[in-house]
Design a protein around this motif. Structure first.
Motif, short mmCIF file in Angstrom:
data_model
loop_
_atom_site.label_atom_id
_atom_site.label_comp_id
_atom_site.label_asym_id
_atom_site.label_seq_id
_atom_site.Cartn_x
_atom_site.Cartn_y
_atom_site.Cartn_z
N ARG D 276 0.84 -1.19 0.00
CA ARG D 276 0.00 0.00 0.00
C ARG D 276 0.88 1.25 0.00
NH1 ARG D 276 -4.53 -1.18 4.18
NH2 ARG D 276 -3.46 0.28 5.54
N TYR D 292 2.88 18.29 -13.84
CA TYR D 292 3.90 18.70 -14.80
C TYR D 292 3.28 18.92 -16.18
CZ TYR D 292 7.66 17.47 -11.53
OH TYR D 292 8.49 17.41 -10.46
N PHE E 28 8.95 20.00 -7.79
CA PHE E 28 9.13 18.70 -7.17
C PHE E 28 9.06 18.87 -5.66
CE2 PHE E 28 11.56 15.04 -5.70
CZ PHE E 28 10.91 14.04 -6.39
N PRO E 29 8.15 18.16 -5.00
CA PRO E 29 7.91 18.42 -3.59
C PRO E 29 9.09 18.09 -2.69
CG PRO E 29 6.59 16.57 -4.34
CD PRO E 29 7.26 17.14 -5.53
N GLY E 30 10.09 17.43 -3.22
CA GLY E 30 11.29 17.39 -2.43
C GLY E 30 11.76 16.05 -1.97
N TYR E 32 12.34 12.22 -1.09
CA TYR E 32 11.99 10.84 -1.41
C TYR E 32 13.16 9.97 -0.98
CZ TYR E 32 14.96 11.59 -5.47
OH TYR E 32 16.01 11.88 -6.29
N GLY E 120 5.72 16.27 2.79
CA GLY E 120 5.41 16.42 1.37
C GLY E 120 4.62 15.23 0.86
N ARG E 122 1.20 12.84 0.23
CA ARG E 122 -0.20 13.08 -0.09
C ARG E 122 -1.03 12.85 1.19
NH1 ARG E 122 -3.05 9.85 -3.37
NH2 ARG E 122 -3.84 11.42 -4.80
N LYS E 124 -3.57 11.21 3.49
CA LYS E 124 -4.08 9.84 3.48
C LYS E 124 -4.50 9.42 4.87
CE LYS E 124 0.39 7.51 3.91
NZ LYS E 124 1.25 6.49 3.32
N GLU E 126 -4.61 5.84 7.20
CA GLU E 126 -4.07 4.49 7.20
C GLU E 126 -4.49 3.86 8.52
OE1 GLU E 126 -2.32 2.07 4.72
OE2 GLU E 126 -1.66 4.11 4.36
N ARG E 246 -4.60 22.12 -6.16
CA ARG E 246 -5.40 20.99 -6.57
C ARG E 246 -4.75 19.68 -6.18
NH1 ARG E 246 -6.16 18.90 -12.15
NH2 ARG E 246 -8.25 18.04 -12.17
N ARG E 247 -3.44 19.60 -6.37
CA ARG E 247 -2.70 18.40 -6.01
C ARG E 247 -2.79 18.17 -4.51
NH1 ARG E 247 3.00 18.94 -8.32
NH2 ARG E 247 3.72 19.22 -6.20
N PRO E 251 -6.24 14.63 -2.77
CA PRO E 251 -6.04 13.53 -1.81
C PRO E 251 -6.72 13.81 -0.47
CG PRO E 251 -3.94 14.25 -2.74
CD PRO E 251 -4.97 15.24 -3.17
#
Lengths: 381, 381, 381, 381, 381
Positions: D276, D292, E28-30, E32, E120, E122, E124, E126, E246-247, E251
Motif C-alpha cells: 500500500r 507537470y 518537485f515536492p522534495g 523521497y 510532502g 499526499r 491519506k 491508514e 489541486r494536487r 487527496p
C-alpha cells in the motif's frame, strides 16, 4: 482584504443583460469561519442582518388554514405542537441572535444552524436524527440585480422551517397555492410542501438560462462581423457566469439525486415521484449550462479567428498599396537624381528624350497592371 | 424576451446543408413552467396548437386490424377495453384541452401530461404504477427545415398512446408494416410496437449524421486552401449543431440503457433483445457525434493555421518588396539632393562623373541580387 | 448524397504513408437502415457483392482434418452435424441472398444477420440462446490501401461461422496453424479458434500503429524547421486517422472486457486466459492511440509556434530595414527640396557649405550605427 | 520501416537533461508479434540477446545465505526444491533459448514467457494457478542515457524468478540488504522480497521526476524573457516525455491497486501494508506527472504569449518610425517637386519665401511632437 | 541538483500577493527515499531539524486539565497510561532521533514514522491495528511567506500524537478551546480533538482561496486594457499555484471521504457528523479551485485576445498612414523628376502650367478624402 467590500451573498452579481458588463463579481463566495474556530460558530458574518428578516407562519390541514405574517418566535412555537402541518418561513438575512433562538426553540442541529448563518454553502442534504436538513442555492432577482441566495430547509415530521437569504420572495406563489383549500399542498403532507419549495428554488434558474441563451445568440451575430473589445468582454463575462452557475448546479444535482435514492423517513414515495421531476429539471439546466459553455468557447475561437481575418484584410491592403507604390516611387526617385547631363552623355540621357516622360508613365502603368494580375493570381484581391 | 419569437420546438433549426447558414437557431430549448407554479401545469405554452393535431387509431391482433384516421377521443376510448392491442397516435402539437382530455380518459399521470405538453424535454423513461412513460427527442424534417420534435409514449398492458410534436410523420412506415397481416408487429405484443416507435425515432438521426459527415468532408477540402469567413461560419454552425445533437443523444442513451437494464413488467425479454439493438444504434450515433466534434475542432485549428500561413505569405511579399526597394529609394534620394556642386568640390562629385549614372545603376542591381540571395538562404522565396 | 459514392466499408481509407495525403476518407461509416424499416432488414446496401465472396470450410479434431475451399452452402451444412469442430469462413462482401441462406441454414438470429450485412458496426458481443455473436472491426490492408473491415463471428457448441468483409485475408495464418496436426487449435475446442480469430483481428492494428508512430516522428523533425502547408495537412490527416482508430478500439475493448468478465457457456476458463492476453493487447493499442493523439496535438501547437516564430523573423527584418532607411530617406528628402537659395540666405544654406555633403553622409552613418546599437540592446539582431 | 532501427526497449530514450534534446525517441514501443502468429511465440525480437544476460541466485532463510553470481540454470534448479526462499534474477536481455529453458525448468506459463521476451509490455499482475506473474516498467539509467526497461517477476510459494531487461542493475541495493543476517528481507517470506523488488522499480521514477521538475523551473525562467526556438523544442520534448511517463505509470497504478485489493495466496497481509505504501508512491508520481503536464501546457501558452508580445514590440517600433517619417517624407517630397516658379506665381511660391525653409523645418518638428503626444496617449511609448 | 537548494517543505512557496511574483517555487515536492533503500528509512532529509521542534502535552477529561509546554519525551510517556485523554503535539521539523524515539515509545508503525519524517506526502488515512494514522497537507503561513506543511496524526484509543512540520502554529486556537472547562473538546473523546485538528488544517486553505479570488478579480480589470508582461507572469503564477492547490486538495478529499465512509473503531458516529462538515468544506474549496482554474484559463485567452486586439490597432494606424501617404509621396516623386522640359514639349508640361501646383495640391487632397471614405466604409476608423 479591503474592509468596505460587502461580504454577503448578494455580492455575487450575475449580469442580467448585455448592458451591464464588468460589474463587481466576486469569485470568492464570501463567508467562512476562521480556521481553528469551534464548529457551530454563529458569530454574524459581515453583511448579516443588513435588512430585517420577516417570519411567515402557516399552520394547515386540508380544510383549515392559519396564516401569520411577521409573527414572533413565541407565537410560532405554539403551532408546532399541533397535529397540523406547520410551515415557518424566515425571509431575509437573520442576525445571529435570531438564528440561535430558532435553533434552540426547535432543537435544530448546531452545524446546520452554522450553515444557515454562513450562506454561500454548496447545496446538500443532511439527515439528522429528527430532521432532514437541505440547502439549495438559487439566483435571487431583486432590484434589477441578480445575486445568489440560499434556501435552507428543515423538514420534521409535520413541520418545515425554511430560511431564504435573498431580498426577493420567490415563494409567494407557493403560499398562494397553499391558501387554496384542498389544493395538493394542503392535502398532501409537509413533504409535498418541502418538494414545492425546492422545486421553486430549482426552477428559478430557468429565466436566467433563457437570458443567457439570448445573449449567446446575440453574440453570435456580432462576433463574426465585428470582433470588438466589448464582445470579448461580454464573452468573458458569460464564461464567468457559466462557471458560477455550474458550481451552483452540480451540488444541487447531487443533492436531489441523494434525496431520491436514499430512503428518508420524512418523504413519501408519492412525493419522491415529484422530486424525480425536479431532478430532471436540474439535470436539464446542467445540460444547458454545459452546452452554453461549449458555445462560449466556440464564440471565443470565432472571435479570435475574426480578429485574425481582420488583421489579414488590413495586411492585404497595406501590402497591395506598398507593393504597388514602393517600386513606382523608386522609379520616380531614379529620375529625380541630379546627375549632370551636361558633364557626360552617359548621365541619364532618358531625361532628354522626346517621349521620355510619357514612355515612363506608360511603363509605370504597366508595372501596376502586372502587380494587380499577380495579386489576383494569389487571390488577394 | 421579445414576444414574437416562436417558442415551440420547431424553432430549434438544424441547418440541413451548407447553403443554409446562420439561420435562427435558439440555444434555449424554449418551454418551461414559471418557477413556483404547481406541478402538472397544462397551460398551453406559446406555439402550442399552431397546427391542428390528428389522432390515428389502430386496434389489432395478428389476424384482424381496425384502423381509424382523425378519429375522436370517444371513438378511441371504446377500443381500449378490447383484449386486442390498441395504438392511439396523436400527430402534431395538441392544445391544453386535448391533452387534459386524453390524460383524464386514459388515467395518465399528471407529471407525464405536463411533459407531453411542454416539449423539449430530455429523453427519459418513467415507470408509473400502471404505465411506462417514455420520451425520445428526434429531428423532425418537414418543409425542408429540420427541427427537434418530441415523441412521448405511454405503454400499458395492451395499449400504447403516442404523441409526436413534429410536423412530419416518420411513423407512416411503422403503420405500413402494421397493416401487413402476421407481420412481426401484429404477431408480437404492444411492447414490440413500443420498440418499433422508439427505433424509428432513434434511427432518424442517421440521415442527419450522414449530412454532417459530408459537410465536414467538404470543409476539409476548402479550409486548407481558402480559409474564408464563410468556412469559419460553417465550422461554428457545425459545432453548435453537434452540441445540440450531443445534448439530444446522451439522455437518449441513458434512457435506452435503463430500459434494457431495469425489469419492466410491460416489456418481454424477446423485445429487450431488439431494444439492445436500438441502444447499439444510439451509441453508434454518439460515437459519431464525438468523432465529428473532434474533427470540427481540428478543422478550426487548421483554419487558424491556414490564416496564419496566409498572413505569413503576405508578410513575406511585403517584406521582400520593402527590403529590396527601400534601400534603393534611399540611394536615389541621396543623388536627388541639391548640394551645390559649384560651391565646393566636396559636394556630390559623383554627379559629374562620366560613368556615374551607369555605375550607380549597376550598384543598385548588385544590391538587389545580394538581397535576393539573402532571402533564398532564409528560404523566404 | 451523390449516388456514385461507394457506401461500403472499404471507403473509409487510412492513409498508410506520408505519400498518400488527403485521399477520400469518409467520416460517416456508411450503411444504415432507413428509419422505420423493420429490424432484420437484409436488403443489400450499395457496394455489397462487389467482389464474389468465397466460402472456406474446415472440419477437424486433433487428428483428422477436412478442408474445402470455395465450397457450396449445402456441402458445408453436412459437416455441422458431425461431432468434430467445424469452421465455415465467408471471405468478402456476401450479397443479401447468401447471407439470408446462411442465416436460415444455421438458424442464426435475424438481428445478427442484419449486422453482418451492414458492415461498419461497433465491435460487440451478443449472447443469443444458442450462439455467441461477436463483431470486431479491423484494418484491412489490400492493394496498398487500408480500409476498415468487419469480422463477424458466430460461436456455437462445436462450430464457428465467420464473415470477413475485407479484401485481404488475414486469417490465412490461422488456417495454416490449424493444418498442423496436434497444434493447439486442433487440440483445443472451437472456443480457442474463436479466440485465435479475434486475436488476429485485434493484432492487425499494430502494423498500423507502428506506421503512425513513424509518421509522428517524421513530422517532429520537419515541423520545427519547416512549418509547411504539407505538414499541416499531414497533422490533420493523422488526427482524423487517430479519431477513427479510437472509435474502432474503444468498443473493441469493451467487447473483450465483457467477454472475459461474463460467464459464457461456450468459452472455457483456459481460453479466457488467452482472451485476457488479447484484451491486454487491445488496451495497449488504445494507450498508444491516446499518446499519439496528444503528440499530434502537441505537434500542431509546435506548428503554430513555428509559424509565429517565422513571422517574427520576417517582421524583424522588415522593421530593421524600415527603421534604418526611412529616417535616412527623410534626410535625403529634405536636401532634395528646391527652396530658392538665391532668394534668401535662410533657405537651406547647408547646400552651399564646403563640407555639407560629406558631413551629411557622416551624420547618416552615425544614425545607422545608433539604430543598430538600439536593435542590439533590444536583442533583435 | 528501415531494418536497421533497433527495436528493443532501450530505444525509447528519455532525455535526462536540457543538453540532450531531440534525440531519437520512438513513439512506438517496439515489439509485437505479427498478427496471426500463435500465442506464446518466443522468436527473438530484434535487439534481444544484444548483451549477455547474467543469472544471480540467492537461497536463504533468516540465518543462512547461499549466493551465486553468473550461475548456470542447472545449478539454480537445485536450490528451488529446498524449503528455503530462493531468488533467481536474470539481468539483461535473455535470448529465446534461455527464456524457453527457464520457462520449461520452472514450469512457467507460456503467455507469461512471451511477455518476458517481448519487453515494452504494460505493467500488469496475472494470477496463474501456481504462480503470480507481475510486470513493472521502470526507467533504466545506464551509460548516461535513460531508457525504459521491464521488470518481470514470478512469485511462487517459496521462490521468486525475476527478469530485468535494462543495462543498469537497480537491484544491487536489494541484494545488499538481503546479505545482512536477520534483515527484514531475510526474516520475512519471499513476498516481502517480491515487494522490495517492485518498490525499487517503482521508486526509480523519482530521480527522473526531480530532473523534470528542475527542467520545468528552468524553462519558466527562460520562456518569459526569451521565447527562443530551443525553448519550444525543449517544451515539446518535455511533453513527449510526460506522455511516455504517464503511459508507464497508469498501468503500474492499476497493477498495484489490484495487488492490494485482490486476495492472492502468496502475499501475506503484513506485506500488503508495505505494498500500500508502494501504491502511494506510484500515485504520488502520477500526481506529479499530471501537474507537470499542466505546467508544460501553461509554459507553451506563455511561450506563445511571449512571442505575441515580442511581435507587438516590434510592430510598435515599426509603426512609430513609419508614422513619424512617412508624412515628413511626403512634405519634403512636395518641396522637391520641380514646378516652374518662373512660369507662374501660383507655382510653389513658398520656395522663394524668406523664412520658407526654417518655417517648414519648424512645421515638421511640430508634426513630430504631435505624433509623439498621440502615441503617448495610445500608450505605445 | 545543486546541494544548496533547501529540500524541505517550506521550499514550496505560494506567492501571497501580486507583489511577490516569480519567486522560487519548486515543482518537485522534495523528499523521497533513494530507490532500493529499505522501507521505514528514517535518515534525516536535508532541512530536517532546521529549527528545534517543541513538544506540547495536554492530558484532560471534562473537569481536569494538565498542560505542559516543551516537555520531554519521558514526561509525556507517563500521561499516556492514565485513563484521561492525552494529546502530544510536536511542533516543527523533528530530527531523526526524536522521531525514532517517539515511534519506539508509543509503538507507532515504521512506515508511518517514515511518512512523518519525509514531509510532502499526499493526504491519506491508514488504519493500523492499534492506531489510526492520518496525514493532511496545509498551507503554512509564517514570516510573510506561504509554504506547504504537513500535519501527521496518530489516533489511539484515548490519545493523539500530532506532528506539524510548519513554522507557524495554527493549532493555538484549538489549545485555547481545550483550556475551557466543559468545552466540547473536553467533554467529547479524543476523536473530537482528532476532528478539530483536521478541521483546522483543512480550513486554513480558505484565507488563501480568498486571496486568490481577489488576485483573479484584479487581473480581470487589468488584462482587458493593459495586456502587459507582468499580467502574463501573474496569470502563469496563478495557474501554477492552482495546480499545486489541486494536487493538495484532491487527496485530502479522498482521505476525508474514506474517513467518513469506513468504519473506524476510534471514531464515534457523533464525530463522523462533524467530519462530514469538514468534508463539505474540503469539497467547497475544490469547487473553488476548479472555478479559479477555469477563470485563469479564460484570463489567458482574454490576454491573448487583447494582445491581438492591440496588434490590430497598431496595424490599423500603420496601414492608414502608409495607405494615405505612400501614393501621395509617389505623386510628389513624379513631379520631382528632372525630365528636360526644354528638350521636348512632351516632358512634364504640367510643371509649367499656370495652376499646376494648386491643382495638384487639390488632387492630392481629393485622394486623401477618398482614402478616408474607403477606410470608413471598411470600419477601420
Amino acid at each position: 482584504m479591503p474592509a468596505d467590500r460587502p461580504r454577503h451573498a448578494s455580492a455575487r452579481k450575475l449580469a442580467p443583460g448585455p448592458g451591464r458588463l464588468r460589474q463587481a463579481v466576486h469569485h470568492f463566495p464570501g463567508r467562512y469561519t476562521r480556521p481553528g474556530t469551534a464548529p457551530g460558530d454563529l458569530t454574524a458574518p459581515p453583511g448579516a442582518g443588513a435588512f430585517k428578516p420577516v417570519l411567515f407562519l402557516m399552520d394547515f390541514d386540508a380544510q383549515a388554514l392559519v396564516e401569520k405574517t411577521d409573527c414572533s418566535l413565541e407565537e410560532a412555537r405554539q403551532y408546532f405542537d399541533s397535529p397540523n402541518a406547520t410551515w415557518l418561513h424566515v425571509q431575509g438575512m437573520p442576525d445571529a441572535g435570531l438564528v440561535q433562538a430558532i435553533g434552540k426553540a426547535f432543537d435544530l442541529h448546531l452545524l446546520a444552524m452554522e450553515d444557515v448563518m454562513h450562506t454561500g454553502q454548496r447545496a446538500k442534504i443532511e439527515a439528522y436524527e429528527e430532521q432532514l436538513f437541505a440547502i439549495v442555492s438559487t439566483p435571487d432577482i431583486a432590484a434589477g440585480e441578480i445575486a445568489v441566495a440560499q434556501l435552507s430547509l428543515f423538514l420534521g415530521d409535520n413541520w418545515i422551517i425554511s430560511f431564504f437569504s435573498g431580498e426577493s420572495d420567490p415563494f409567494k406563489a407557493v403560499r398562494e397555492r397553499a391558501r387554496v383549500d384542498s389544493s395538493r399542498i394542503r392535502k398532501s403532507g409537509v413533504d409535498f410542501l418541502f418538494y414545492s419549495l425546492i422545486d421553486t428554488a430549482v426552477d428559478s434558474i430557468f429565466p436566467l438560462m433563457e437570458d443567457l441563451g439570448e445573449r449567446i445568440e446575440g453574440l453570435e451575430l456580432t462576433v463574426f462581423d465585428d470582433p470588438s473589445r466589448e464582445a470579448l468582454d461580454e464573452i468573458h463575462q458569460l464564461k464567468r457566469e457559466l462557471v458560477l452557475l455550474r458550481r451552483l448546479l452540480w451540488p444541487q444535482r447531487d443533492m436531489l439525486n441523494s434525496l431520491i435514492r436514499d430512503d428518508h423517513r420524512q418523504i413519501t414515495s408519492g412525493t419522491r415521484l415529484y422530486l424525480r421531476d425536479c431532478y430532471d429539471h436540474c439535470v436539464h439546466a446542467l445540460d444547458l449550462v454545459e452546452s452554453y459553455r461549449e458555445m462560449a468557447s466556440s464564440l471565443l475561437e470565432v472571435y479570435l479567428s475574426s480578429l485574425s481575418n481582420r488583421m489579414n484584410d488590413i495586411m492585404k491592403v497595406l501590402t497591395i498599396i506598398a507593393t504597388v507604390f514602393i517600386p513606382l516611387s523608386f522609379i520616380t526617385g531614379v529620375y529625380g537624381m541630379n546627375f549632370d547631363r551636361t558633364a557626360s552623355p552617359w548621365n541619364m540621357p532618358e531625361l532628354g528624350m522626346r517621349y521620355g516622360y510619357p514612355l515612363l508613365m506608360f511603363f509605370m502603368l504597366a508595372v501596376v497592371v502586372l502587380m494587380l494580375v499577380f495579386f489576383r493570381r494569389k487571390r488577394w484581391i
